[in-house]
Scaffold this motif. Structure first.
Motif, PDB file in Angstrom:
ATOM      1  N   ARG A   1       9.602   6.351   1.006  1.00  0.00           N
ATOM      2  CA  ARG A   1       9.199   5.029   1.624  1.00  0.00           C
ATOM      3  C   ARG A   1       9.694   3.910   0.861  1.00  0.00           C
ATOM      4  O   ARG A   1       9.892   4.106  -0.384  1.00  0.00           O
ATOM      5  CB  ARG A   1       7.839   5.058   1.735  1.00  0.00           C
ATOM      6  CG  ARG A   1       7.285   3.724   2.190  1.00  0.00           C
ATOM      7  CD  ARG A   1       5.734   3.692   2.079  1.00  0.00           C
ATOM      8  NE  ARG A   1       5.273   3.686   0.610  1.00  0.00           N
ATOM      9  CZ  ARG A   1       3.935   4.301   0.529  1.00  0.00           C
ATOM     10  NH1 ARG A   1       3.392   4.957   1.137  1.00  0.00           N
ATOM     11  NH2 ARG A   1       3.555   4.272  -0.909  1.00  0.00           N
ATOM     12  N   LYS A   2      10.347   3.119   1.489  1.00  0.00           N
ATOM     13  CA  LYS A   2      10.826   1.984   0.842  1.00  0.00           C
ATOM     14  C   LYS A   2       9.590   0.940   0.738  1.00  0.00           C
ATOM     15  O   LYS A   2       8.656   1.113   1.365  1.00  0.00           O
ATOM     16  CB  LYS A   2      11.941   1.012   1.521  1.00  0.00           C
ATOM     17  CG  LYS A   2      13.138   1.899   1.655  1.00  0.00           C
ATOM     18  CD  LYS A   2      14.212   0.962   2.738  1.00  0.00           C
ATOM     19  CE  LYS A   2      15.611   1.798   2.725  1.00  0.00           C
ATOM     20  NZ  LYS A   2      16.671   1.319   3.448  1.00  0.00           N
ATOM     21  N   ARG A   3       9.748   0.067  -0.097  1.00  0.00           N
ATOM     22  CA  ARG A   3       8.767  -1.169  -0.276  1.00  0.00           C
ATOM     23  C   ARG A   3       8.221  -1.681   0.976  1.00  0.00           C
ATOM     24  O   ARG A   3       9.192  -2.184   1.690  1.00  0.00           O
ATOM     25  CB  ARG A   3       8.861  -2.024  -1.496  1.00  0.00           C
ATOM     26  CG  ARG A   3       7.479  -2.769  -1.730  1.00  0.00           C
ATOM     27  CD  ARG A   3       7.925  -3.764  -2.785  1.00  0.00           C
ATOM     28  NE  ARG A   3       6.821  -4.625  -3.142  1.00  0.00           N
ATOM     29  CZ  ARG A   3       6.089  -4.378  -3.758  1.00  0.00           C
ATOM     30  NH1 ARG A   3       6.056  -3.240  -4.568  1.00  0.00           N
ATOM     31  NH2 ARG A   3       4.740  -5.312  -4.133  1.00  0.00           N
ATOM     32  N   ILE A   4       7.069  -1.476   1.645  1.00  0.00           N
ATOM     33  CA  ILE A   4       6.763  -2.169   2.707  1.00  0.00           C
ATOM     34  C   ILE A   4       5.448  -3.172   2.452  1.00  0.00           C
ATOM     35  O   ILE A   4       4.367  -2.576   2.336  1.00  0.00           O
ATOM     36  CB  ILE A   4       6.239  -1.281   3.812  1.00  0.00           C
ATOM     37  CG1 ILE A   4       7.234  -0.179   4.331  1.00  0.00           C
ATOM     38  CG2 ILE A   4       5.721  -1.877   5.059  1.00  0.00           C
ATOM     39  CD1 ILE A   4       6.897   0.808   5.122  1.00  0.00           C
ATOM     40  N   GLY A   5       5.882  -4.558   2.276  1.00  0.00           N
ATOM     41  CA  GLY A   5       4.612  -5.306   1.873  1.00  0.00           C
ATOM     42  C   GLY A   5       4.055  -5.108   0.625  1.00  0.00           C
ATOM     43  O   GLY A   5       4.806  -5.082  -0.303  1.00  0.00           O
ATOM     44  N   LEU A   6       2.854  -5.090   0.548  1.00  0.00           N
ATOM     45  CA  LEU A   6       2.227  -4.442  -0.861  1.00  0.00           C
ATOM     46  C   LEU A   6       2.362  -2.914  -0.789  1.00  0.00           C
ATOM     47  O   LEU A   6       1.905  -2.657  -2.189  1.00  0.00           O
ATOM     48  CB  LEU A   6       0.700  -5.090  -0.876  1.00  0.00           C
ATOM     49  CG  LEU A   6       0.882  -6.713  -0.839  1.00  0.00           C
ATOM     50  CD1 LEU A   6      -0.670  -6.920  -0.644  1.00  0.00           C
ATOM     51  CD2 LEU A   6       1.405  -7.323  -2.020  1.00  0.00           C
TER      52      LEU A   6
END
Length: 288
Positions: A57-62
């Motif tokens: 998973r790439k960074r999504i928001g926090l």
């Protein structure tokens, strides 16, 4: 000349008709969603398999970045070997572990010994595979080749809340089902902008029976033992799940070697106690 021409024409028509007949007989009926659902149901009946598993998973928001690259074996019930790496945020963890009937054993690189921990803390590939497929909604796409195996390829709605808890990535699942066996051989999830990914490839399906922790050899010595008693100790080791022990005889003594986490007093008592084993044969539940 006219007769020869007519003969050639008849042969040509027969050839075309025969070819069409063969072609039509080789056509398969297109599979529906029930074929995919039946394949998923077969996962619970697998005795064992090897797996190559990646997810991320790439960074999504926090929500921090996550990446896993794992491989290993599953043997039903409750035996898993897993190795590879797991990254969450900036923390990378190397994994080499066995989970045997709820007990976890990790390899200590410093002491070169497998050590038991408290329960299982690593992801279970068997349960994750079933989780990702749990929403269903299968749709046939085409016949495809996966690892030299002819497969039906289906799309499906994946359950990937553990990667995308806010449901912002619009994921799509792909399932490859081996045509001959009806067993899933690959599951993949992709999403917009590659924000998340999940991929597992299965192989060596039902080709091995069990998994055991490769403990180091431990030794115990029995003094002045008769040959018949040696055979009894060997049988008891096998019965208790330690496998057939290696043994060496020295001056009337026997030195046994088993692969185990430890040799406890309880083990030695069970192996060395004198007496006969009584076996009662009856018909359950009629006889006690």
């Amino acid at each position: 000349m006219k007769r020869i021409f007519v003969l050639y024409l008849l042969i040509g028509l027969c050839g075309a008709g025969c070819t069409r007949k063969v072609f039509m007989s080789e056509r398969r009926e297109l599979p529906d969603a029930a074929v995919a659902a039946a394949s998923v149901a077969k996962i619970d009946s697998l005795l064992g398999y090897s797996f190559q598993w990646t997810f991320g998973r790439k960074r999504i928001g926090l929500i921090p970045e996550m990446r896993g690259e794992l491989a290993g074996k599953v043997s039903v019930p409750d035996r898993i070997y897993i190795s590879g790496s797991w990254k969450t945020g900036d923390v990378i963890e190397k994994i080499q572990a066995y989970s045997i009937e709820g007990k976890e054993y990790t390899f200590d690189a410093e002491s070169k010994v497998w050590k038991r921990g408290k329960g299982s803390s690593y992801p279970d590939p068997f349960e994750h595979l079933k989780l990702v497929l749990s929403f269903g909604e299968f749709t046939f796409i085409k016949v495809d080749i996966q690892n030299k195996t002819e497969c039906y390829l289906f799309s499906f709605k994946p359950n990937v809340y553990f990667l995308d808890p806010i449901e912002s990535t619009e994921p799509e699942g792909l399932l490859w089902v081996a045509i001959q066996s009806g067993i899933p051989v690959r599951v993949k999830v992709k999403a917009k902008k590659n924000l998340i990914n999940w991929n597992m490839v299965l192989s060596d399906i039902n080709t091995f029976a069990s998994l055991s922790v490769p403990f180091r050899s431990l030794f115990f010595r029995v003094h002045d033992i008769a040959e018949d008693d040696i055979a009894v100790i060997v049988e008891r080791c096998v019965f208790l799940g330690y496998g057939k022990p290696d043994r060496v005889q020295k001056n009337g003594d026997a030195v046994f070697s088993i692969k185990a986490e430890s040799i406890s007093d309880t083990f030695l008592t069970a192996i060395l106690k004198k007496g006969d084993v009584q076996v009662f044969v009856g018909t359950w539940p009629k006889d006690p």
